[in-house]
Motif scaffolding. Structure first.
Motif, PDB file in Angstrom:
ATOM      1  N   ALA A  55      51.684  46.104  61.690  1.00 38.31           N
ATOM      2  CA  ALA A  55      52.551  46.703  62.706  1.00 38.31           C
ATOM      3  C   ALA A  55      51.979  46.401  64.079  1.00 38.31           C
ATOM      4  O   ALA A  55      50.774  46.532  64.306  1.00 38.31           O
ATOM      5  N   ASP A  56      52.822  45.922  64.968  1.00 35.14           N
ATOM      6  CA  ASP A  56      52.453  45.749  66.366  1.00 35.14           C
ATOM      7  C   ASP A  56      53.533  46.516  67.104  1.00 35.14           C
ATOM      8  O   ASP A  56      54.674  46.077  67.206  1.00 35.14           O
ATOM      9  N   THR A  57      53.174  47.688  67.536  1.00 35.62           N
ATOM     10  CA  THR A  57      54.206  48.549  68.111  1.00 35.62           C
ATOM     11  C   THR A  57      53.643  49.363  69.264  1.00 35.62           C
ATOM     12  O   THR A  57      52.431  49.581  69.345  1.00 35.62           O
ATOM     13  N   ALA A 104      50.564  57.753  71.142  1.00 33.73           N
ATOM     14  CA  ALA A 104      50.720  56.861  69.996  1.00 33.73           C
ATOM     15  C   ALA A 104      49.598  57.109  69.002  1.00 33.73           C
ATOM     16  O   ALA A 104      48.421  57.099  69.359  1.00 33.73           O
ATOM     17  N   LYS A 105      49.989  57.358  67.761  1.00 33.37           N
ATOM     18  CA  LYS A 105      49.008  57.604  66.705  1.00 33.37           C
ATOM     19  C   LYS A 105      49.151  56.501  65.670  1.00 33.37           C
ATOM     20  O   LYS A 105      50.234  56.316  65.105  1.00 33.37           O
ATOM     21  N   GLY A 106      48.099  55.796  65.430  1.00 34.64           N
ATOM     22  CA  GLY A 106      48.129  54.734  64.421  1.00 34.64           C
ATOM     23  C   GLY A 106      47.274  55.128  63.235  1.00 34.64           C
ATOM     24  O   GLY A 106      46.163  55.638  63.399  1.00 34.64           O
ATOM     25  N   ILE A 107      47.792  54.903  62.039  1.00 40.19           N
ATOM     26  CA  ILE A 107      47.022  55.183  60.823  1.00 40.19           C
ATOM     27  C   ILE A 107      46.987  53.898  60.013  1.00 40.19           C
ATOM     28  O   ILE A 107      48.034  53.337  59.700  1.00 40.19           O
ATOM     29  N   ASN A 135      46.834  46.183  59.021  1.00 44.82           N
ATOM     30  CA  ASN A 135      46.452  46.122  60.418  1.00 44.82           C
ATOM     31  C   ASN A 135      47.510  46.746  61.303  1.00 44.82           C
ATOM     32  O   ASN A 135      48.681  46.400  61.222  1.00 44.82           O
ATOM     33  N   GLY A 136      47.067  47.652  62.146  1.00 45.34           N
ATOM     34  CA  GLY A 136      47.990  48.296  63.074  1.00 45.34           C
ATOM     35  C   GLY A 136      47.545  48.039  64.501  1.00 45.34           C
ATOM     36  O   GLY A 136      46.351  48.125  64.807  1.00 45.34           O
ATOM     37  N   THR A 137      48.496  47.706  65.352  1.00 41.65           N
ATOM     38  CA  THR A 137      48.181  47.447  66.756  1.00 41.65           C
ATOM     39  C   THR A 137      49.082  48.303  67.636  1.00 41.65           C
ATOM     40  O   THR A 137      50.287  48.349  67.418  1.00 41.65           O
ATOM     41  N   GLY A 155      42.448  47.653  59.741  1.00 40.68           N
ATOM     42  CA  GLY A 155      42.107  47.473  61.143  1.00 40.68           C
ATOM     43  C   GLY A 155      43.028  48.255  62.061  1.00 40.68           C
ATOM     44  O   GLY A 155      44.182  48.509  61.742  1.00 40.68           O
ATOM     45  N   ALA A 156      42.483  48.647  63.208  1.00 38.17           N
ATOM     46  CA  ALA A 156      43.297  49.300  64.230  1.00 38.17           C
ATOM     47  C   ALA A 156      42.965  48.640  65.557  1.00 38.17           C
ATOM     48  O   ALA A 156      41.796  48.388  65.858  1.00 38.17           O
ATOM     49  N   HIS A 157      43.970  48.295  66.318  1.00 39.12           N
ATOM     50  CA  HIS A 157      43.775  47.585  67.574  1.00 39.12           C
ATOM     51  C   HIS A 157      44.603  48.256  68.659  1.00 39.12           C
ATOM     52  O   HIS A 157      45.707  48.701  68.397  1.00 39.12           O
TER      53      HIS A 157
END
Lengths: 486, 260
Positions: free
Chosen positions: A346-348, A365-368, A374-376, A406-408
């Motif tokens: 996800a690139d959001t 914005a919360k990324g899990i 991989n979440g960006t 990964g989290a970016h």
């Protein structure tokens, strides 16, 4: 009032954990595979569109053909090239190619199918307090509560119908926020968009119902290109929800939607999404490519646009619901939970463009990330020279589950007015062993413990969702993380 | 009929390669209060955490029976549901997790395990009100996220509140008294005393004899280098206070029998 049954069914699953993976067995009227001017004409003819609409589509198509750079390459997502000639651009249930005249005419197969998805569209079972537009593949198959809304002057119908019935509004606002030249996917959508929802809230009206569109991809190898347009006139208010699912298929499906929102003076639009397109299986086979352009224009003074999204589905998500803060004192908000598991990417994020004076934007914005996903977060806050006293607050938090994900975070800040006040906070954390043990020591199992911690992490976002949607969102996270923990 | 609740035999436990417990023997019967004392690093907290099943610790030898059943075969959550409660030395913050929800989930987990229905919201609220008074906790705190932004004393009281809600058979209090001022200590001790029953047992892990002025132990054990070096009654704690742990060390090294 209740939209919660969207995710609480247990039927029709295949080998994956995705519970919405069944195929609706219904005959379909499809366009020939591939994309050309003829495809665009075919779609337009199927819908019996007026010439101006066809011309607009063709302009978009001709522009798209010339976009030789192809898809945007800057996003942190990786996938093999998409063959745009191998996609079916139009698929409609045959029985109602021109759309049912009333709910009684809706094909019983479809009614059953949507019931299976937890979306009752029959007259007697309608969700109270929620008007639903149900879109299957390329067409809207049912809209509930139309008459009740009409009494307040609210228009809520399929896009196709709006082109026929309200051409003056469509001509005025279509492409006014996302022009057909905007980006590769939006341009493609402008050429081949099939259906979607249109909502118009007249001056001074507080829309008495939550409006909801439920999108479903069914046909194999078809793309879904819906288009949604919401116009809130002066002093009006509307809360709009969308939910999405698709069958489990081994091949990828393309979803390239466009959403445009326009809020005039003192108007408010609250737009909530639960995105649960098929994410692919555990090995990363199949899944929806979700390339979506969503943008709102807070055009009038004191207008407000809020995006709240819970993104758990799709193999790839590329999506940046944005707000152009044009009116003085206008407000833009973006609240997001994006969860990726297994091989999802996800690139959001969002774009907040401040033009008017005293404009304010909030981004949370919360990324899990779990599994090998991989979440960006990617966001742009832009303060134009005219935006005196603009304010932005941005908070980006990432939570990691396991050690292969990964989290970016990629924030861009562009300030051209020295009176702007900007705040940016970001954190990255893991679900800690201490937290898990603490919960376990109180009798709570590992999976529930994770769920509790993740819910806590997302609490600030969930509270922005309409109440019934919030519990559904929480369930959705739980289902999406099954197998990732424990 | 035996009323042995906890039976620890020759327990060895380590973190990674470092052995901490080196042969602990301990028997706790229902209705008893045991104090485990000892200097820093003697293994007190390790013992508490091993009993609760903390994953970082490995039991390398010996056995631990709870009501006659092998604890090692139970996951931490199962131990909790069976009635083992650990009041944490450093209670953990759970951002965004509502205390109310957390408490109710815990209570329901235990009830479900026992084959009982989950508690109704009303009944639970009533119970919560009652227990909050017991530990004199500000009701506002239970509306916040678990332990987030709580003072040290509030966190400790919050642990006792959970103990009160869960009514465990075996409550292990891991240095619940440290860091408390005299008023908080009295409140915590008072809470614990009110939870004493003939059917349950309490193991107090502590550095100081101070808390024993409020909670009277039936037995005092001194843990030294991973073993119980001496056991006795209430007086042992007072003697320790006066003479220090070195006194025990010296007597042990002089060849006195541990646990005499």
């Amino acid at each position: 009032m209740t939209a919660q049954r969207v995710i609480s069914r247990e039927r029709g699953l295949d080998e994956s954990d995705y519970k919405w993976g069944f195929v609706i067995d219904i005959e379909s009227d499809t366009a020939p595979r591939g994309l050309s001017e003829d495809t665009v004409r075919f779609i337009s003819a199927k819908k019996g569109e007026p010439d101006w609409m066809l011309e607009w589509r063709l302009k978009a198509y001709r522009h798209w053909v010339k976009m030789d750079k192809g898809e945007p390459a800057w996003a942190n997502v990786h996938y093999p090239p998409i063959d745009y000639q191998d996609i079916i651009y139009y698929a409609a249930p045959t029985s109602k190619a021109d759309g049912p005249k009333s709910l009684d005419e809706v094909d019983p197969e479809l009614v059953t199918a949507f019931n299976k998805l937890g979306i009752p569209i029959e007259e007697q079972k309608k969700l109270s307090g929620v008007a639903i537009d149900a879109v299957l593949d390329s067409v809207s198959v049912a809209t509930t509560y139309k008459e009740a809304l009409e009494k307040h002057g609210v228009i809520f119908c399929s896009f196709t119908e709006a082109v026929q019935e309200h051409p003056e509004l469509i001509k005025k606002y279509l492409g006014s926020v996302v022009p057909y030249t905007d980006n590769f996917f939006a341009t493609l959508n402008s050429a081949v968009f099939s259906d979607g929802s249109f909502a118009y809230i007249p001056k001074g009206v507080r829309c008495p119902l939550e409006l909801m569109t439920y999108f479903r991809i069914n046909q194999a190898d078809s793309g879904q290109f819906e288009r949604t347009l919401i116009v809130a006139e002066e002093g009006s208010y509307v809360s709009y929800l969308e939910g999405c699912t698709a069958p489990s298929r081994k091949t990828h499906q393309l979803h390239a939607a466009v959403v445009e929102l326009v809020a005039l003076d003192n108007a408010q639009i609250k737009y909530s999404t639960l995105q649960n397109w098929f994410p692919g299986d555990k090995e990363g086979r199949g899944g929806v490519y979700n390339f979506v352009t969503k943008r709102g224009k807070a055009q009038g003074v004191n207008s407000k646009i809020s995006w709240t999204q819970v993104e758990t589905g799709s193999a790839i998500t590329w999506k940046y619901p944005s707000v152009i803060l044009q009116g003085d004192n206008s407000v833009g908000e973006f609240y997001s939970v994006a969860l990726v598991n297994n091989h999802q990417q996800a690139d959001t994020g969002t774009k907040m463009t401040h033009i008017g004076k005293n404009t304010r934007s909030t981004i949370i914005a919360k990324g899990i990330s779990a599994g090998q996903a991989n979440g960006t977060y990617r966001g742009l806050v832009k303060i134009m020279p005219s935006a005196t006293n603009a304010r932005n607050f941005t908070q980006c938090d990432s939570l990691l589950i396991g050690d292969k994900c990964g989290a970016h975070t990629v924030p861009y800040i562009e300030v051209r007015n020295s009176t702007a006040k900007m705040e940016h906070e970001a954190t990255t954390s893991k679900v800690s062993e201490d937290q898990l043990f603490y919960l376990q020591q109180r009798g709570i199992g590992v999976e529930d413990a994770h769920h509790m911690i993740i819910n806590g992490f997302c609490r600030g976002i969930f509270k922005e969702l309409p109440f019934e949607f919030a519990s559904e969102a929480s369930q959705l996270l739980k289902v999406s993380l099954e197998g990732a923990v424990g | 009929m035996s009323n042995i609740m906890l039976n620890v035999r020759n327990l060895h436990a380590s973190i990674g390669d470092i052995g901490i417990l080196r042969g602990v023997d301990l028997t706790v019967n229902a209705g008893e209060v045991h104090a485990i004392m000892g200097p820093n690093g003697s293994g007190k907290s390790t013992l508490a955490n091993v009993l609760a099943g903390r994953p970082d610790y490995t039991v390398t030898r010996g056995e631990v029976l709870f009501e006659g059943r092998d604890l090692r075969a139970m996951e931490p959550e199962v131990r909790a549901r069976e009635g083992i409660f650990l009041a944490f030395q450093y209670p953990i913050e759970l951002p965004g997790v509502r205390s109310w929800q957390f408490f109710k989930s815990a209570v329901d987990a235990v009830r479900t395990h026992r084959g009982e229905e989950e508690m109704s919201i009303r009944a639970f609220d009533r119970m919560l009100q009652e227990k909050m008074q017991l530990v004199e906790i500000d009701p506002e705190l239970t509306k916040r996220s678990v332990n987030e932004g709580f003072s040290g004393g509030e966190k400790k009281r919050n642990e006792i509140l959970q103990m009160a809600l869960l009514e465990p058979k075996l409550a292990i209090l891991d240095e619940t008294d440290s860091g408390l001022d005299i008023d908080a200590l009295r409140i915590v001790a008072n809470g614990v005393n009110q939870l004493k029953r003939p059917s349950n047992a309490i193991v107090l892990v502590t550095h100081y004899q101070r808390i024993l002025n409020y909670i009277t132990p039936d037995f005092v054990h001194v843990l030294l280098d991973g073993r119980i070096a001496r056991s006795g009654g209430r007086d042992l704690a007072l003697e320790l206070e006066e003479k220090g742990y070195d006194w025990i060390r010296e007597t042990v090294e002089a060849g006195a029998q541990p646990g005499s």
